[in-house]
Design a protein around this motif. Sequence first.
Motif, PDB file in Angstrom:
ATOM      1  N   UNK A  58       0.767  -0.978  -0.007  1.00  0.00           N
ATOM      2  CA  UNK A  58       0.015   0.013  -0.021  1.00  0.00           C
ATOM      3  C   UNK A  58       0.982   1.398   0.080  1.00  0.00           C
ATOM      4  N   UNK A  59       1.978   1.210   0.897  1.00  0.00           N
ATOM      5  CA  UNK A  59       2.652   2.442   0.969  1.00  0.00           C
ATOM      6  C   UNK A  59       3.478   2.834  -0.357  1.00  0.00           C
ATOM      7  N   UNK A  87      -6.450  -3.957  -0.597  1.00  0.00           N
ATOM      8  CA  UNK A  87      -5.504  -4.219   0.355  1.00  0.00           C
ATOM      9  C   UNK A  87      -6.118  -4.627   1.944  1.00  0.00           C
ATOM     10  N   UNK A  88      -7.376  -4.820   1.859  1.00  0.00           N
ATOM     11  CA  UNK A  88      -7.996  -4.957   3.211  1.00  0.00           C
ATOM     12  C   UNK A  88      -8.255  -6.395   3.426  1.00  0.00           C
ATOM     13  N   UNK A  89      -8.462  -6.604   4.666  1.00  0.00           N
ATOM     14  CA  UNK A  89      -9.267  -8.017   5.174  1.00  0.00           C
ATOM     15  C   UNK A  89     -10.572  -7.503   5.235  1.00  0.00           C
ATOM     16  N   UNK A  91     -13.557  -7.473   7.090  1.00  0.00           N
ATOM     17  CA  UNK A  91     -14.307  -7.868   8.132  1.00  0.00           C
ATOM     18  C   UNK A  91     -15.864  -8.185   7.750  1.00  0.00           C
ATOM     19  N   UNK A  99     -11.009 -14.560  14.017  1.00  0.00           N
ATOM     20  CA  UNK A  99     -11.320 -13.850  15.513  1.00  0.00           C
ATOM     21  C   UNK A  99     -12.549 -14.010  15.970  1.00  0.00           C
ATOM     22  N   UNK A 319     -17.480  -1.086  15.277  1.00  0.00           N
ATOM     23  CA  UNK A 319     -16.403  -0.914  16.079  1.00  0.00           C
ATOM     24  C   UNK A 319     -16.398   0.819  15.953  1.00  0.00           C
TER      25      UNK A 319
ATOM     26  N   UNK B 121     -10.952  -3.593  10.933  1.00  0.00           N
ATOM     27  CA  UNK B 121     -10.453  -3.365  12.248  1.00  0.00           C
ATOM     28  C   UNK B 121      -8.916  -3.610  12.109  1.00  0.00           C
ATOM     29  N   UNK B 123      -6.094  -4.195  14.405  1.00  0.00           N
ATOM     30  CA  UNK B 123      -5.383  -4.452  15.637  1.00  0.00           C
ATOM     31  C   UNK B 123      -3.895  -4.933  15.098  1.00  0.00           C
ATOM     32  N   UNK B 124      -3.699  -5.495  13.972  1.00  0.00           N
ATOM     33  CA  UNK B 124      -2.476  -6.070  13.323  1.00  0.00           C
ATOM     34  C   UNK B 124      -2.543  -5.514  11.916  1.00  0.00           C
ATOM     35  N   UNK B 125      -1.284  -5.843  11.265  1.00  0.00           N
ATOM     36  CA  UNK B 125      -1.242  -5.383   9.997  1.00  0.00           C
ATOM     37  C   UNK B 125      -2.045  -6.357   9.119  1.00  0.00           C
ATOM     38  N   UNK B 126      -1.874  -7.733   9.455  1.00  0.00           N
ATOM     39  CA  UNK B 126      -2.672  -8.774   8.754  1.00  0.00           C
ATOM     40  C   UNK B 126      -4.092  -8.438   8.910  1.00  0.00           C
ATOM     41  N   UNK B 127      -4.695  -7.982   9.946  1.00  0.00           N
ATOM     42  CA  UNK B 127      -6.131  -7.819  10.114  1.00  0.00           C
ATOM     43  C   UNK B 127      -6.712  -6.575   9.312  1.00  0.00           C
ATOM     44  N   UNK B 128      -6.138  -6.264   8.604  1.00  0.00           N
ATOM     45  CA  UNK B 128      -6.396  -5.177   7.581  1.00  0.00           C
ATOM     46  C   UNK B 128      -5.221  -4.269   6.897  1.00  0.00           C
ATOM     47  N   UNK B 129      -4.163  -4.726   6.070  1.00  0.00           N
ATOM     48  CA  UNK B 129      -3.155  -4.123   5.787  1.00  0.00           C
ATOM     49  C   UNK B 129      -3.025  -2.585   5.544  1.00  0.00           C
ATOM     50  N   UNK B 130      -4.104  -2.459   4.506  1.00  0.00           N
ATOM     51  CA  UNK B 130      -4.119  -0.871   4.255  1.00  0.00           C
ATOM     52  C   UNK B 130      -4.430  -0.003   5.344  1.00  0.00           C
ATOM     53  N   UNK B 131      -5.243  -0.536   6.303  1.00  0.00           N
ATOM     54  CA  UNK B 131      -5.615   0.231   7.429  1.00  0.00           C
ATOM     55  C   UNK B 131      -4.175   0.789   8.191  1.00  0.00           C
ATOM     56  N   UNK B 133      -0.937   0.425   7.168  1.00  0.00           N
ATOM     57  CA  UNK B 133       0.094   0.986   6.132  1.00  0.00           C
ATOM     58  C   UNK B 133      -0.371   2.594   5.975  1.00  0.00           C
ATOM     59  N   UNK B 343      -3.424 -14.396  17.797  1.00  0.00           N
ATOM     60  CA  UNK B 343      -3.006 -13.410  17.162  1.00  0.00           C
ATOM     61  C   UNK B 343      -1.673 -13.532  16.397  1.00  0.00           C
ATOM     62  N   UNK B 352       8.196  -7.644   9.439  1.00  0.00           N
ATOM     63  CA  UNK B 352       8.461  -6.630   8.257  1.00  0.00           C
ATOM     64  C   UNK B 352       7.055  -5.627   8.600  1.00  0.00           C
ATOM     65  N   UNK B 353       6.198  -5.961   9.507  1.00  0.00           N
ATOM     66  CA  UNK B 353       5.109  -5.078   9.701  1.00  0.00           C
ATOM     67  C   UNK B 353       4.852  -4.344  10.778  1.00  0.00           C
TER      68      UNK B 353
END
Lengths: 493, 493
Positions: A58-59, A87-89, A91, A99, A319, B121, B123-131, B133, B343, B352-353
């Motif tokens: 993304x960056x 580039x989203x998960x 939800x 989760x 949330x 959401x 909480x971590x990079x992998x739980x939505x990378x674009x958020x 980054x 998690x 890396x994240x």
Amino acid sequence: MSEPFQGHTPGLLADRPSRALDLEEFRSNGHLLVDWIADYLKDLGERPVCEPTAPGDVRAQLPRRAPEQPEPFSEVLSDLEQVIVPALAHWQHPGWFAYFPAMSSPASVLGELAAAGLGVQGMMWSSSPALTELEAHVLDWLVDLMGLPQGWKTSAAGGGTLTSGASSSTHIAMVAARETCRGRTGAPIEQMVAYTSGQSHSSVEKGARIAGFGHIRLLDTDHDFAVKPGALNSAICQDRRLGLTPASVISALGTTGTTAVDPIAHMGDIATRERLWHHVDAAYAGSAMICEEFRHHLAGVELADSYTFNPHKWLATNLDCSVLWVADRKPLIDAMSIEPPYLRNSASDSGQVIDYRNWGVSLGRPFRALKLWFVLRDHGAEGLRQLIRNHRTWAEDLSTRIDNHSSLTLIAPTTFALVSFAHVDGDAATRALAQTINDSGRFFVTVSESDTGAYIRIAIGSTWTSRRHIDSLWRFIEANALQTAETPTRERH
Amino acid sequence: MSEPFQGHTPGLLADRPSRALDLEEFRSNGHLLVDWIADYLKDLGERPVCEPTAPGDVRAQLPRRAPEQPEPFSEVLSDLEQVIVPALAHWQHPGWFAYFPAMSSPASVLGELAAAGLGVQGMMWSSSPALTELEAHVLDWLVDLMGLPQGWKTSAAGGGTLTSGASSSTHIAMVAARETCRGRTGAPIEQMVAYTSGQSHSSVEKGARIAGFGHIRLLDTDHDFAVKPGALNSAICQDRRLGLTPASVISALGTTGTTAVDPIAHMGDIATRERLWHHVDAAYAGSAMICEEFRHHLAGVELADSYTFNPHKWLATNLDCSVLWVADRKPLIDAMSIEPPYLRNSASDSGQVIDYRNWGVSLGRPFRALKLWFVLRDHGAEGLRQLIRNHRTWAEDLSTRIDNHSSLTLIAPTTFALVSFAHVDGDAATRALAQTINDSGRFFVTVSESDTGAYIRIAIGSTWTSRRHIDSLWRFIEANALQTAETPTRERH
């Protein structure tokens, strides 16, 4: 995006300083964005649940410097679609089972929009009376809707407050516990002990640690992952012998790993006898209490000092929205109050109002109650019960299918809508099966670990999931469970 | 409301369980709500800034019980207009000059809507990378835009994270300070001391107290309300003699009372020498650093360990949105990390994240960066500078007028866009003047107190305020200041 977002037109308010969106442009772009969200949610099932993305992707697409000049809003929204969404998960995807859910609903999204549009702030009653009164009122509603102790209402000695999440709620409870213990015993924080299940959520240990507790005991659990009767008592006795000061007990109404329910009444009895603060963490499962058939799990909460659950997990509310109730608001307010002169006002001085800044860490507070109010009214209690009951039914059906499958084994009871299971061939096969499920792009599940090894968690709770998604998921698992069992080595990683 | 909101039509998705809004109803009601917000903001200047409301007024209009059945969404929105809005203090009103602003903008409201619609959401990079980054990237942008130390970028040793407010940011910094001190000295929390200005915001004392600091020293300030040179040094020496452990220093870049700027470089030098964590609270004034002419106030921040400012105060971004930067992310992450198995993920394991859950108290994190990104692009840096500069110019003009008025006296320099002044006849006259201003319904100001008595704070910073509102305010003050001076007894209360 079906049609392009509108660019800038001459400002409506001539004396506004910048070329930013004016209210007429807000109107037109707002309509387009609402449609875009509806389209996004409608078509979401066609996308991969988690978009394939590598760190830095993304960056790499974003300019190195912020823009000096205003950019057309159409470009912002085009980048939302082309840079952010891929580039989203997702939800809100109907195939999201990872989760716990972060549930949303159309009414909740509109509640967020209304709150943002009003842009008010609820640090005190006087800083926007309706914000505070709606928050108190809706949380009193929930006490009745969920069969919780009447004393938890703001009209009694207790009361509820909305926080950003269970981590915040639990941390706040731990600070109140610490200050209560300090006031009673004079013990230094480093000697205070908090007790919780070895299966409790990481936020419990984290909240206690951040509050400064010197010792956190993770209690042994039984084969259903609930705290073993006797474990708390013996841990307290041992700590007292060491000269430490037991201060708080946190019991789980639905652990994160497997939604186990601790013996809350038993732990509450001990907490009462030992004069420890008893906090109940019902972050996920608390939403189910809107259905009477789950309320037997509440046995003993009438002795709790505080209780948290997250409407943003399983009650169709975006949330962030977590509820913290206390049985007695005085020790909470004592622990959280500071009164600078610039926040003095006659309403607060009168004692007739709630100033929520004194119920937690935050001073500035958004209008979170608005979305919860929208959700409760748009669904009605009966609509929310139906959501929970559907998820529960589908989870039970899935559990039965898993239980009947020769390669799969349930590792915990399906108490709410989380199904926890493993492959009989062991960790490698379990992990490989999860990887295959997630690689499909159609579903997303989480792998966790217990003492007996890795297991797969399927948490049913997306607003847009229906029975047919569960059926598809099951057909996929069934097809791949056998295959995995036959070729465990190839799948090992 | 210009046209009625739509009620329920048969659901789009036949297998959805309740009669809640479906996506087509979301679309139509969303359009109506966007228009309603535009109308609300357009007409807001015609309403009283603070609606006249008594404690309990709102709750008296709400049903005692939550609805069992779904209600038409039109009724929800009608109640929003008829029950909620008439009991708000309107923070977005052009006559809002109270506290500090909670600024908003059309782009920011749309950013909130987009974030709610996506419902992801972070909480971590992998739980939505674009958020993750986008958050890291936009905060790196701000480092450049505001002339802050390059080391604070995520691409260097530091990094920024978005929290719910300066109270949270400061509390997090205090926990990192505590753990750093504990690691270095082994001192118990009860012996640790935090130092801050007697004029610092209540959140500083509160954050340190919640973090468990045993002692909080409020340092003496000079006639401009900044910490007196020498005050910190002598307080530290005295505490060391008492056997206590100095642990952290919090300096203010713009106090809440009067926007005083502490001698940050001086305090930072002492903090460095004494190995104390140095946190800079720039909650309000930090936004001004986007303009080069304010950056001389940053002298010394290059020695700070952490720094917070709130885009939700003065950078056109909706509450909640606070930035916490750290010069070195390691001690922060050390203080905030817990790693449960559910998690665990390969991206995090790779190092890396960024996993933002390890940068604060919260686990679940909304997509706050989206609105900030929308705002930065919609305004451009130049548009935001223009907003700040207009407010600053109007505040200077107002200060000059006050300074030239025989009945009024400035009690502090107008360093940013807050004007602090009193009536020469003393507290009663000052309070009476403020009451008259607020009773007008056209403007809303705050009264605070310093050692020399009560004073009025006029914080210019609403998005919709223009020069003509300031002119009106001045004419009103001018008319009533004389009257008040002539009849102080009658106005006393």
